[in-house]
Enzyme design. Structure first.
Site, short mmCIF file in Angstrom:
data_model
loop_
_atom_site.label_atom_id
_atom_site.label_comp_id
_atom_site.label_asym_id
_atom_site.label_seq_id
_atom_site.Cartn_x
_atom_site.Cartn_y
_atom_site.Cartn_z
N LYS A 21 0.83 -1.19 0.00
CA LYS A 21 0.00 0.00 0.00
C LYS A 21 0.88 1.26 0.00
CE LYS A 21 -3.67 -2.33 2.66
NZ LYS A 21 -4.55 -2.21 3.84
N TYR A 70 -12.07 -2.92 -2.82
CA TYR A 70 -12.57 -2.91 -1.45
C TYR A 70 -14.11 -2.93 -1.39
CZ TYR A 70 -7.94 -2.23 0.63
OH TYR A 70 -6.64 -2.39 1.07
N ARG A 89 -1.09 -14.66 4.23
CA ARG A 89 -1.82 -13.96 5.30
C ARG A 89 -1.07 -14.07 6.63
NH1 ARG A 89 -6.34 -10.59 4.44
NH2 ARG A 89 -7.19 -11.32 6.43
N ARG A 120 3.18 -6.71 9.24
CA ARG A 120 2.46 -5.68 10.00
C ARG A 120 2.97 -5.60 11.43
NH1 ARG A 120 -3.49 -7.33 7.62
NH2 ARG A 120 -3.50 -5.98 5.78
N ASN A 145 -1.53 -0.12 7.52
CA ASN A 145 -1.02 -1.47 7.80
C ASN A 145 -0.25 -2.08 6.63
OD1 ASN A 145 -3.14 -2.13 6.15
ND2 ASN A 145 -4.26 -3.34 7.66
N HIS A 151 -1.64 -5.46 1.54
CA HIS A 151 -2.87 -6.22 1.35
C HIS A 151 -2.53 -7.63 0.88
CE1 HIS A 151 -6.86 -7.42 -0.08
NE2 HIS A 151 -6.20 -7.95 -1.10
N GLU A 176 -9.19 -11.14 -7.29
CA GLU A 176 -8.30 -9.98 -7.18
C GLU A 176 -7.18 -10.03 -8.22
OE1 GLU A 176 -9.17 -9.01 -2.46
OE2 GLU A 176 -7.24 -9.90 -2.99
P1 IDP Z 1 -7.23 -7.21 5.81
O1 IDP Z 1 -6.47 -6.16 5.01
O2 IDP Z 1 -6.41 -7.75 6.94
O3 IDP Z 1 -7.83 -8.28 4.93
P2 IDP Z 1 -9.95 -6.13 6.07
O4 IDP Z 1 -10.84 -6.39 7.22
O5 IDP Z 1 -10.25 -6.82 4.77
O6 IDP Z 1 -8.44 -6.44 6.53
O7 IDP Z 1 -9.93 -4.56 5.84
C1 IDP Z 1 -9.36 -4.01 4.66
C2 IDP Z 1 -8.50 -2.84 5.06
O8 IDP Z 1 -9.36 -1.80 5.58
C3 IDP Z 1 -7.49 -3.12 6.18
O9 IDP Z 1 -6.28 -3.67 5.70
C4 IDP Z 1 -7.30 -1.73 6.76
O10 IDP Z 1 -6.38 -0.98 5.97
C5 IDP Z 1 -8.68 -1.11 6.62
N1 IDP Z 1 -9.45 -1.27 7.85
C6 IDP Z 1 -10.05 -2.39 8.31
N2 IDP Z 1 -10.68 -2.17 9.48
C7 IDP Z 1 -10.49 -0.86 9.74
C8 IDP Z 1 -10.90 0.00 10.82
O11 IDP Z 1 -11.58 -0.42 11.76
N3 IDP Z 1 -10.50 1.31 10.74
C9 IDP Z 1 -9.75 1.79 9.71
N4 IDP Z 1 -9.34 1.03 8.69
C10 IDP Z 1 -9.71 -0.27 8.70
MG MG Z 2 -9.36 -8.20 3.53
#
Ligand code: IDP
Ligand code: MG
Length: 149
Positions: A9, A49, A85, A102, A112, A115, A126
């Site tokens: 990212k 997303y 993951r 992370r 973070n 992705h 994807e």
């Molecule tokens: P992942 O990237 O670990 O799969 P997801 O739940 O799919 O996590 O969420 C996608 C992205 O959205 C996360 O990587 C993060 O950057 C952002 N995100 C997820 N939850 C939150 C939150 O509660 N606040 C702000 N950003 C969030």
């Molecule tokens: Mg995700």
């Protein structure tokens, strides 16, 4: 062969962590079959997303991912989706184990770094969202017999 979609990212690119991230997947033994740097369009970000479109953080997530270049990759190998993951770590970097990307480099859920596809079917969707067939390279490292029985 199983493939997964990985994106470094904007924060990971800006912080100079592209090499570090690639190194971790290479060292593990997975095979890089697609790689490009791009500025993500709003359309691509919203599609990528899409599953989160009702979440309160959706707008800022799309704004962030389109704010600065991203490095998009496809990695191949047996079990790569789940393993990637684990290499990436938990969504919230403060909860992510040390030793994960992370866990080693982040402190904030909105920054973070990386992705990774969360399941085999998601990975297939994807990969085809981000890459054309022509952009993917089918190759087998000559070293593979030393890593896979
Ligand atoms: P992942 O990237 O670990 O799969 P997801 O739940 O799919 O996590 O969420 C996608 C992205 O959205 C996360 O990587 C993060 O950057 C952002 N995100 C997820 N939850 C939150 C939150 O509660 N606040 C702000 N950003 C969030
Ligand atoms: Mg995700």
């Amino acid at each position: 062969m199983e493939r997964t979609f990985i994106a470094i990212k904007p924060d990971g690119v800006q912080r100079g962590l592209v090499g570090e991230v690639i190194k971790r997947f290479e060292s593990k033994g997975f095979t890089l079959v697609g790689l490009k740097m791009l500025e993500v369009s709003k359309e691509l970000a919203e599609q990528h997303y899409g599953v989160h479109k009702e979440r309160p953080f959706f707008k800022s997530l799309v704004e962030f991912i389109t704010s600065s270049p991203v490095v998009a990759m496809v990695w191949e190998g047996e079990g790569v989706v789940t393993s990637a993951r684990k290499i990436i770590g938990a969504t919230n970097p403060l909860m992510a184990e040390p030793g994960t990307i992370r866990g080693d480099f982040g402190i904030n859920i909105g920054r973070n770094l990386i992705h990774g596809s969360d399941a085999i079917e998601t990975a297939q969707n994807e990969v085809s969202l981000w890459f054309t067939e022509e952009e993917l390279v089918s190759w087998k490292p000559t070293i593979s017999p030393w890593m896979v029985e």
